[in-house]
Design a protein around this motif. Sequence first.
Motif, PDB file in Angstrom:
ATOM      1  N   LEU A  10      81.944  72.300  54.251  1.00 42.73           N
ATOM      2  CA  LEU A  10      82.819  71.442  53.443  1.00 42.73           C
ATOM      3  C   LEU A  10      82.012  70.378  52.712  1.00 42.73           C
ATOM      4  O   LEU A  10      82.274  70.093  51.527  1.00 42.73           O
ATOM      5  CB  LEU A  10      83.868  70.786  54.339  1.00 42.73           C
ATOM      6  N   ARG A  11      81.027  69.776  53.382  1.00 39.80           N
ATOM      7  CA  ARG A  11      80.229  68.730  52.756  1.00 39.80           C
ATOM      8  C   ARG A  11      79.450  69.272  51.561  1.00 39.80           C
ATOM      9  O   ARG A  11      79.415  68.658  50.487  1.00 39.80           O
ATOM     10  CB  ARG A  11      79.273  68.121  53.780  1.00 39.80           C
ATOM     11  N   GLY A  14      81.822  70.047  48.771  1.00 38.26           N
ATOM     12  CA  GLY A  14      82.332  68.806  48.195  1.00 38.26           C
ATOM     13  C   GLY A  14      81.332  68.135  47.274  1.00 38.26           C
ATOM     14  O   GLY A  14      81.704  67.631  46.198  1.00 38.26           O
ATOM     15  N   ASP A  17      81.127  70.159  44.099  1.00 37.62           N
ATOM     16  CA  ASP A  17      82.335  69.945  43.305  1.00 37.62           C
ATOM     17  C   ASP A  17      82.303  68.571  42.640  1.00 37.62           C
ATOM     18  O   ASP A  17      82.689  68.432  41.474  1.00 37.62           O
ATOM     19  CB  ASP A  17      83.578  70.060  44.205  1.00 37.62           C
ATOM     20  N   TYR A  55      85.635  75.004  46.828  1.00 40.33           N
ATOM     21  CA  TYR A  55      85.816  73.780  47.628  1.00 40.33           C
ATOM     22  C   TYR A  55      87.163  73.801  48.348  1.00 40.33           C
ATOM     23  O   TYR A  55      87.257  73.453  49.527  1.00 40.33           O
ATOM     24  CB  TYR A  55      85.711  72.562  46.715  1.00 40.33           C
ATOM     25  N   ILE A  59      87.976  73.670  52.412  1.00 42.54           N
ATOM     26  CA  ILE A  59      88.919  72.765  53.090  1.00 42.54           C
ATOM     27  C   ILE A  59      89.826  73.558  54.014  1.00 42.54           C
ATOM     28  O   ILE A  59      90.051  73.176  55.168  1.00 42.54           O
ATOM     29  CB  ILE A  59      89.766  71.992  52.056  1.00 42.54           C
ATOM     30  N   ALA A  76      90.871  65.324  51.562  1.00 46.46           N
ATOM     31  CA  ALA A  76      89.723  66.036  50.997  1.00 46.46           C
ATOM     32  C   ALA A  76      90.096  66.689  49.674  1.00 46.46           C
ATOM     33  O   ALA A  76      89.289  66.742  48.733  1.00 46.46           O
ATOM     34  CB  ALA A  76      89.225  67.091  51.977  1.00 46.46           C
ATOM     35  N   ALA A  80      88.978  65.165  45.263  1.00 44.98           N
ATOM     36  CA  ALA A  80      88.296  66.004  44.284  1.00 44.98           C
ATOM     37  C   ALA A  80      88.727  65.684  42.855  1.00 44.98           C
ATOM     38  O   ALA A  80      88.046  66.073  41.901  1.00 44.98           O
ATOM     39  CB  ALA A  80      88.560  67.482  44.586  1.00 44.98           C
ATOM     40  N   ASN A  86      84.416  62.600  46.005  1.00 39.34           N
ATOM     41  CA  ASN A  86      83.797  63.526  46.960  1.00 39.34           C
ATOM     42  C   ASN A  86      82.637  62.876  47.700  1.00 39.34           C
ATOM     43  O   ASN A  86      82.430  63.120  48.896  1.00 39.34           O
ATOM     44  CB  ASN A  86      83.280  64.770  46.222  1.00 39.34           C
ATOM     45  N   ASP A  90      82.279  62.204  51.626  1.00 37.20           N
ATOM     46  CA  ASP A  90      81.141  62.794  52.340  1.00 37.20           C
ATOM     47  C   ASP A  90      80.517  61.791  53.312  1.00 37.20           C
ATOM     48  O   ASP A  90      80.042  62.178  54.389  1.00 37.20           O
ATOM     49  CB  ASP A  90      80.087  63.277  51.339  1.00 37.20           C
TER      50      ASP A  90
END
Length: 496
Positions: A10-11, A14, A17, A55, A59, A76, A80, A86, A90
């Motif tokens: 996810l990180r 993110g 993105d 992304y 999630i 989350a 975006a 993001n 993070d």
Amino acid sequence: MVSLHPINILRVAGIVDGISLIALLFIAMPLKYYGDLPMAVTVVGALHGGIFVAYALSILFTQLRVQWHVGLSFLAFFVAFIPFGNFIFDLYLKKHQKRYHVKPFQKSWIVYMIIFFTFIDLFTQLPVISTFATSVGATAMVAGFIVGIYSLTNTFGNILSGVLTDRYGAFIVLVIGLFATSGSLMLYNFADNVQILVAVRFIHGFLGGLIVPAAFTLLANTTKKDKQGSQSAITGSFVGIAAIVGPAYSGIMANRLSVPFVFTSVAVVGVALAILTLLFLKATATKTVKEQKIRTPFQFNKGIIQSYSGAFFLMFSQGALAYLLPLHVESLGYSSRLSGTLMSMFGIVAVLIFILPTNRLFDKLHPAYSLIFGLSIIGCSQIFIGQMTTSSSLYGALALYGVGFAFLFPAINTLLVRSTTASIRGKAYGYFYAFFSLGVVVGSSGLGMLPLSIGGSFLFTGILLLVLASGVFFTTVNSMKLNKEEVNITGQEKTR
């Protein structure tokens, strides 16, 4: 492997993105407007869209494997859309990553995704189906019929779904419904004239109606009794997100590609969910079928009547809003874009109440009182909307509407679950969503037949909802008084 931990995935997604959003806003858009290079937005925008989809999937993967509070997943998602959002999120993930561990997969999330799919299917139609109808040769009146026939046939699909769910179980109905609905969505690629489009809408509405009653029945039968309220709130959050994302997605993609592409992309999601249902939900659904061997006849009681009344008038209010709000905004001299952002406002407020700790209220508050409060707030907001003349006051009125929606939706679901047994719950939800569909039709088309101004129609809708809330209040109070008197009489008899 630590590197494959869902939080790490996810990180990374993110950060990528976030970088693509900054490139779009601060590099590509200036090149388009100040450097006369429109291709920059086309290329970077398409790249950002693909990255955002990846992304969003990360999630979903994190939610399924880590099973943190659903509010973090929605947070989350929302960051975006905010430049540098993001990166800030993070920092939170990096600081708190150690507290989140991978957990066994929760099958209930498949049901949540099915519900999300059903309402995405519904809300993606709203901005594009009438214009698509006119593009294949329909007149304005016929286009209105094409829009409405979906809700009409959806009603019959809801009722059939309820009957089949009680008889054969939710699993088989969900599998058939998902595959069949996905197939009907693909038919839009062949709708090149009015006659075919009418037939496709008829089929799509009927088959789409099979899914929701079965999904809600399965979810209700596998949720603990003391968690029905908060579970309904979580379900409502998926409906709210669909209401926010669906119209925006279809509007953008239909403009860039085509309306049939929008429906085809939704169909792909439906097929994927049908496969997941086949793989993971059979055992769960089979267990609930075995628990339904003792069957009782379906009978209306006070809780069911309150639930159905709330469902009908909630969607009556929605239909009225969808019909009247654009006309009201246009009469005030604002662009049609304001109508879309106003509708998003109520959805965002409702989703926030659903996902924040406020959702615990729905386990503690009696659903009848939540119903009364929700109807009253929506009624007041309808009256306020008709009186507001500035954009800021309209946003405030729609935010108030979102509060009412947030209390009303879990209330009507909880009332239905508490007033039925597992053996008749499918049929109960079938009728429930039939009232949903009918409410939209009556709210949008029925008000158009009344000799009322726009403000008068808002006032009529608001007063009608307030009268209903008053009726529910007095019947609930009287019922509780009778119950208290019965308890007192029973206690006196025991002491003799």
